[in-house]
Each structure stands twice: as structure tokens, then as C-alpha cells.
Write an enzyme that holds these catalytic residues in place. Structure first.
Site, PDB file in Angstrom:
ATOM      1  N   ILE A  46     -15.705 -11.532   4.895  1.00  0.00           N
ATOM      2  CA  ILE A  46     -16.129 -11.959   3.771  1.00  0.00           C
ATOM      3  C   ILE A  46     -16.290 -10.092   3.212  1.00  0.00           C
ATOM      4  CG2 ILE A  46     -18.516 -12.428   2.438  1.00  0.00           C
ATOM      5  CD1 ILE A  46     -18.799 -14.638   4.574  1.00  0.00           C
ATOM      6  N   ASP A  65     -20.476 -11.589   7.554  1.00  0.00           N
ATOM      7  CA  ASP A  65     -19.924 -10.932   8.734  1.00  0.00           C
ATOM      8  C   ASP A  65     -18.658  -9.703   6.995  1.00  0.00           C
ATOM      9  OD1 ASP A  65     -17.885  -9.841  10.619  1.00  0.00           O
ATOM     10  OD2 ASP A  65     -18.032 -11.100  12.113  1.00  0.00           O
ATOM     11  N   HIS A  66     -18.947  -8.684   7.653  1.00  0.00           N
ATOM     12  CA  HIS A  66     -18.339  -8.450   6.646  1.00  0.00           C
ATOM     13  C   HIS A  66     -16.307  -8.277   6.812  1.00  0.00           C
ATOM     14  CE1 HIS A  66     -16.932  -5.882   2.934  1.00  0.00           C
ATOM     15  NE2 HIS A  66     -18.830  -4.572   2.803  1.00  0.00           N
ATOM     16  N   ARG A  67     -16.265  -8.352   8.455  1.00  0.00           N
ATOM     17  CA  ARG A  67     -14.566  -8.348   8.759  1.00  0.00           C
ATOM     18  C   ARG A  67     -13.975  -9.845   7.841  1.00  0.00           C
ATOM     19  NH1 ARG A  67     -15.296  -8.985  14.912  1.00  0.00           N
ATOM     20  NH2 ARG A  67     -17.036 -10.437  13.889  1.00  0.00           N
ATOM     21  N   PRO A 122     -20.302  -6.922  11.728  1.00  0.00           N
ATOM     22  CA  PRO A 122     -20.981  -5.696  10.315  1.00  0.00           C
ATOM     23  C   PRO A 122     -21.247  -7.009   9.555  1.00  0.00           C
ATOM     24  CG  PRO A 122     -18.431  -6.235  10.538  1.00  0.00           C
ATOM     25  CD  PRO A 122     -18.669  -6.843  11.707  1.00  0.00           C
TER      26      PRO A 122
END
Ligand code: CAO
Length: 455
Positions: A429, A425-427, A249
């Protein structure tokens, strides 16, 4: 007079002591003829015992786990006025003996449905066990009511499906509540579940994302074309770019670093680098500044563990650098950037990018990066959003620095501003962390002394 009738387990043929896996009704429930009252489930077959007529359940004589054989009384049903079909002796007996039951759906239908599912599942994925068939359907005489596999609406909001369908759904771990029923009276049919199974298989085939197929277009229809093979590099990098794009993501954080002083320093030292045979570009400074930022925010130099529950923090600083080659994008790795001087990094950059363009990189030169930088600054453009090189969790995109009027100390001053884009990677950061990271990086780049202090 109230007619209470015993509902019995029908003739099960050779089956005895079959456990009850489900009781679908409670005392006081109104049922229609053929509504399933209980489900029997042996290791070989599953079958429903349906209500022989419409009426109200007055007593339930069994519970889940009980073992029953033919003729076992499972419930007392207060039949509606004209009822009686399939009901054994009335306790307060009805004046007329009940007529023989007329199942609305032949039991063999279930077997053929199950067979059709087996055939289709065999081509599409896991096969169904033979137990999906209902042996009693073929062998057992049907009396007083058929051991048929069907469940119908009871008006209590439950999912209505036959045992065969339920079992099939269970085997494929499909939640029946999420299946759109198309059967009579809102029943989930085998075909309904099959459809879901097929969709899931198709989805898995496409990487689990259920992407619709791209349409095939015959471009020759619209004009002259020439078809050429993709380069080997593009054939290899394409799927891994797509994998990262689909799995991660992505969010991109943008910022601008004031590199006016850095550029001045670079110009002062360019000649020295040139004499040693390489070009001193902003990239070497940026890489060194990134080490400091990644040390301050170690999540950026991490990877998600395969279990998805842990982060693997890397204590090394090996940076992938995207290099544009005639055959496509290659990402050689500059190892241990933290231990190298800016001049060393610049020299190595020149060597590895030359090797990449000549197709001379060794395997160990393209493996093991913990973070990647993609610089288009030498080419142009104001901003872009790079794709994270998974399993890394961040990538820095660098665009071309331009002079801009920046308001400082009460006036506008021309400053060289370097556009940065941190895709992450929004998972792993969060946006706030990403903003802190780019702010930190900008601070490092804006004050050349800070970078030089890094050694
Ligand atoms: N702003 C302004 N000028 C820049 C700059 C920036 N951000 N980055 C580089 N420059 C200048 C350099 O200083 C150099 O000019 P001088 O010789 O006058 O100093 C000139 O642009 C050319 O630099 P370069 O591109 O040869 O060198 P580099 O170290 O900046 O980059 C490399 C090296 C290998 C990263 C680069 O050549 C390259 O291949 N870039 C493409 C990467 C790419 O394709 N990324 C996309 C990936 S996503 O598809």
C-alpha cells in the site's frame, strides 16, 4: 638487452590437462614477483601460476578454458633488470641462469588455512568440500615456481585473493568486492571471508536482520524483583507480533472521522440492543464501514503472495478484532462481515469477545482474517500505531472519540471526532492509497446513511 622469458606451468605432479579458469594479466601489464598470472582449476584443486619475477607481460600464450600440463608455456615475460627467478629459458637468453624461486609464502599455508576454514565452517554452517585443499602443495615438487595459491596486487583495482579464497567465497556466494581485505598488499584472506560468512550465519540465525543482541541485565542488582512466567497467550503472540514488526515495513496513516451523527443514531438504538443482550458500540459501525472501504480499495484486503511478486485479493471480509483479555491479546475473527447487519455484528462481537476472555475460542474462530481492527476506544488514549497482523497488509487502530470544535460553515461547532490509525504494509500500500482509504472510511463514518445503505 631485452630479456624475454617463458613462464611455464610448474610441475603439477599427477595432474594433467588442467583447465585454465582465469587469466589475470594482459599484454603490457607490469607484474611483481609472485603476482598471479593464471589460475588453474581442476575438480580437485585450484592453483595460481605466479610471476617468477617482476617484469612486463609481452605475450600471453593461453586463454581461459585451455588445458595445460606441467611445463606448458603460459606467457612471455620481459624481466626487470635483475630478474630471472623462476624463468625458464630466455628467448633472448639472459647471460646468467635464473636462480631457483623462493616463494614468499609456503604453499602449505594455504592447506592449513583451508583446513581451519573447514573446521570452523563445520561448526558454523555448511562444510567446505575437500577440494578446497591444494593437493599439489603437499605432493608436487615445486619447480620452477610453486603452484601456490596467492594473488597479489597488480595495481589495476581488482580484488586480490588466492584461488582458495576465491573458491571459498564462491561456495558461500560471497562477493569478494564487499569483503574488507586485511592481507598484505590489500589481499583478501581466508579469515576475511570467514568473518563475512560468520556474520551472515549469525544474521540468518537472528532472522536475517543482523540485530545486535540485547544485553543481559541483572535487575536484582538494582532492587527487589519478582520473576513470573509469561502467559501462554503472550508466549504465543509475542513472536508473531515481533515477526510482523520486523518483516513488514510499517507506515501509519492517521485521520479523524466525524461520528456525531453516527453516535446519535447509536444512542437511539442502544436500548434495543441491550434488550437483546448485547452492547451496541461504535465498533460494529466501524466494521461495516470498513467493508465498504475495502471493497473500494481491494489492496487493503489482500496479502502478498509467498513469491513476493503477486497479490492475493480476498473476496471475503473476515475481520480480526483485537480483544484485551486478562492473559493478553487475542484476535477472534468475525466472518463475512459484509453479509451481516450492524446488530448482528454487535451481537457477534459481544459473544466472541466474551468467549475470548473466558479462553473458550475454538481454532476456527481465530483463523482466516483478511483485515484486523484494534479498538482502544472503550479504554482511552488519543492515538496509537497498531502492528499489522501479517500476512494481512493493514490494520485499523481506533482510539477514543472526543468532542472537538470543528470549523464548518463559517463557525466552530462541537463535533464528535473519532481518531483512526491505519497501519499498513508499505510494500503493498502506497501512502497515497492509505490516505484515500482513511478519507473514504471517514466519509462513510461521517454519514450514517451510507453505512445503513450497506444492509
Ligand atoms: N470512542 C468512544 N467511546 C467508545 C469507543 C470509541 N472509539 N469505542 C467504544 N466506546 C465505548 C463504548 O460505546 C462503550 O460505552 P457505552 O457502553 O457507553 O456505549 C464503552 O466504550 C466500552 O466499549 P467496549 O470496549 O466494551 O466495546 P467495543 O465494542 O468498543 O470493543 C473490544 C470491544 C473487544 C474490542 C474491546 O473490549 C477490547 O478488548 N479492546 C481492546 C483491544 C486491544 O487491546 N487492542 C490493542 C491491541 S494492540 O496491543
Amino acid at each position: 638487452m631485452t630479456q624475454l622469458a617463458e613462464v611455464k606451468v610448474p610441475d603439477l605432479g599427477d595432474f594433467e590437462d588442467v583447465p585454465i579458469s582465469d587469466v589475470h594479466v594482459s599484454v603490457g601489464d607490469r607484474v611483481e614477483a609472485e603476482d598471479s598470472l593464471v589460475t588453474l582449476e581442476s575438480d580437485k584443486a585450484t592453483m595460481d601460476v605466479p610471476a617468477p619475477s617482476a617484469g612486463t607481460i609481452r605475450e600471453i600464450k593461453v586463454k581461459v578454458g585451455d588445458r595445460v600440463s606441467s611445463d606448458h608455456v603460459i606467457a612471455l615475460l620481459e624481466a626487470a633488470a635483475a630478474a630471472g627467478a623462476g624463468i625458464e629459458t630466455g628467448i633472448e637468453s639472459s647471460p646468467e641462469p635464473p636462480p631457483a624461486p623462493t616463494p614468499s609464502e609456503p604453499v602449505s599455508t594455504v592447506s592449513s588455512q583451508a583446513a581451519s576454514v573447514s573446521e570452523r565452517a563445520a561448526t558454523a554452517g555448511p562444510t567446505l568440500p575437500a577440494s578446497e585443499a591444494v593437493p599439489s602443495a603437499a605432493t608436487a615438487p615445486v619447480s620452477p615456481a610453486p603452484a601456490q595459491a596467492r594473488t597479489s596486487a597488480t595495481g589495476n583495482g581488482e580484488v586480490h585473493a588466492s584461488p582458495a579464497v576465491r573458491r571459498f567465497a564462491r561456495q558461500f556466494e560471497i562477493d569478494l568486492e564487499r569483503v574488507t581485505p586485511t592481507g598484505r598488499r590489500g589481499r583478501v584472506t581466508l579469515e576475511d571471508v570467514e568473518l563475512v560468512v560468520k556474520r551472515q550465519i549469525e544474521q540468518a540465525r537472528r532472522g536475517g536482520l543482523g540485530l545486535p543482541e540485547m544485553p543481559e541485565v541483572d535487575f536484582a542488582e538494582f532492587g527487589a524483583i519478582e520473576r513470573k512466567p509469561l502467559s501462554r497467550i503472550k508466549r504465543i503472540s509475542g513472536p508473531s507480533l515481533q515477526r510482523s514488526w520486523l518483516h513488514v515495513p510499517h507506515v501509519t496513516q492517521h485521520d479523524e472521522a466525524d461520528i456525531t451523527d453516527l453516535e446519535q443514531f447509536r444512542q437511539q438504538n442502544k436500548q434495543a440492543a441491550k434488550e437483546q443482550g448485547f452492547n451496541l458500540t461504535p465498533l460494529a459501525f466501524i466494521m461495516k464501514a470498513c467493508v465498504a472501504t475495502l471493497k473500494a480499495y481491494p489492496e487493503v484486503n489482500s496479502s502478498l503472495d509467498r513469491d513476493g511478486q503477486h497479490l492475493v485479493y480476498k473476496q471475503y471480509f473476515h475481520f480480526g478484532v483485537a480483544v484485551d483479555t486478562p492473559d493478553g491479546l487475542v484476535v477472534p475473527v468475525v466472518r463475512d462481515v459484509d453479509g451481516k447487519s450492524i446488530m448482528d455484528i454487535a451481537r457477534e462481537l459481544a459473544e466472541t469477545s466474551a468467549a475470548a476472555r473466558e479462553g473458550k475460542l475454538r481454532l476456527d474462530q481465530i483463523r482466516g482474517a483478511s483485515f484486523t481492527i484494534s479498538s482502544l476506544g472503550g479504554i482511552g488514549g488519543t492515538a496509537f500505531t497498531p502492528i499489522v497482523n501479517a500476512p494481512e497488509v493493514a490494520i485499523l487502530g481506533v482510539s477514543r472519540a472526543v468532542h472537538k470544535p470543528v470549523y464548518r460553515d463559517g463557525e466552530f461547532a462541537p463535533r464528535l471526532m473519532l481518531p483512526l490509525a491505519l497501519s499498513y504494509d508499505h510494500r503493498v500500500i502506497d501512502g497515497a492509497l492509505a490516505a484515500r482509504v482513511t478519507t473514504h472510511l471517514c466519509a462513510m463514518l461521517s454519514d450514517i446513511r451510507r453505512i445503513l445503505m450497506l444492509g
